[in-house]
Design an enzyme around this catalytic site. Structure first.
Site, PDB file in Angstrom:
ATOM      1  CB  CYS A 106      68.806  25.262  34.833  1.00 27.58           C
ATOM      2  SG  CYS A 106      69.500  23.986  35.903  1.00 27.58           S
ATOM      3  CB  CYS A 187      72.412  24.586  36.669  1.00 31.23           C
ATOM      4  SG  CYS A 187      70.689  24.772  37.204  1.00 31.23           S
TER       5      CYS A 187
END
Length: 282
Positions: A106, A187
């Protein structure tokens, strides 16, 4: 004279046999290497893919440990072997993609378009970002060529044998499927490095524009940060019409930012990898 006459047929037979043997040896000398070369395409591609698979699994802990490289190869070749080299459906690679479970990184996912070389120089030097080519599937297939032919069991691995101009070919179908998966797994905030030396740095027809942007999930991704890499005399800016088009086609819920960054700044980051990643273009 009579004795010589009785020996002549035997000598002739010996000479003929010798000539025939030599001819056979010459034919075999030519045929065997050709056979090895013909069969070597599939063998060399398989060796490359499996070696890359084993290397990645040894050096990365982000991929499921139960992956078997032979199974990866089987799923890969099953996607395109026996299919028309200019008509391989994207979904043919579903089984291969679904076999691989890799943890997402992420805030470190990096997309690119027309900036491959500089992007990978940066990721290899700093290890701050992850491109598709740094993931398991991308690492396996990067810079490789492959195809088959309809109803054939043969695999080819050269540009001569595998035309890239037709779509969807075996290679383009793979990258479309892998790119969609990479975007879907993204993400946090994501970064996209685009080429500011082009009059239109963003193209709807590129894989970034037609596949990756369309597969970003606003429930998982916050902001798409465009880093526009520019040369000293480039006139393209973040106000470019194509970048405004990018902003418009983003899935609702995704935020957008753009920053012009001199390529010299990127080179500084490459040469001094201890620079904090986020500060490279701040």
């Amino acid at each position: 004279m009579a004795g010589q006459a009785t020996r002549t047929p035997g000598r002739r037979r010996t000479i003929i046999l010798a000539v025939c043997c030599c001819a056979v040896m010459v034919i075999l000398a030519i045929a065997i290497p050709l056979a090895v070369v013909s069969a070597g395409h599939a063998g060399s591609l398989k060796t490359t893919v499996i070696n890359r698979c084993q290397t990645f699994l040894k050096t990365h802990s982000t991929v499921s440990s139960d992956i078997k490289c032979d199974d990866i190869w089987d799923a890969f070749q099953n996607a395109f072997v026996g299919k028309d080299q200019c008509n391989v459906p994207v979904e043919a690679y579903d089984d291969l993609v679904n076999m691989v479970k890799q943890k997402s990184s992420c805030n470190n996912m990096l997309f690119w378009s027309k900036t491959k070389d500089i992007v990978h120089e940066l990721t290899h030097a700093t290890k701050c970002f992850i491109t598709l080519e740094d993931t398991f599937l991308g690492f396996l297939m990067d810079n490789l060529t492959w195809c088959s032919k309809k109803d054939s069991t043969k695999i080819f691995d050269t540009y001569k044998d595998c035309p890239q101009s037709c779509r969807p070919n075996a290679v383009s179908a793979f990258w479309i499927r892998a790119s969609a998966n990479f975007a879907q797994s993204s993400c946090g905030n994501v970064t996209a490095m685009l080429n500011g030396s082009l009059p239109t740095p963003f193209s709807n027809s590129s894989i970034f524009g037609s596949v990756e942007v369309q597969n970003l999930n606003p429930l998982k991704v916050g902001t798409v940060n465009v880093v526009l890499i520019v040369q000293e005399n480039d006139r393209t800016t973040c106000q470019n019409d194509s970048l405004q088009d990018l902003k418009k086609i983003l899935v609702p819920g995704l935020r957008y930012s753009c920053k012009e960054v001199p390529i010299s700044k990127i080179h500084q980051c490459i040469q001094a990898p201890t620079i904090t990643c986020g500060k490279c273009w701040e």
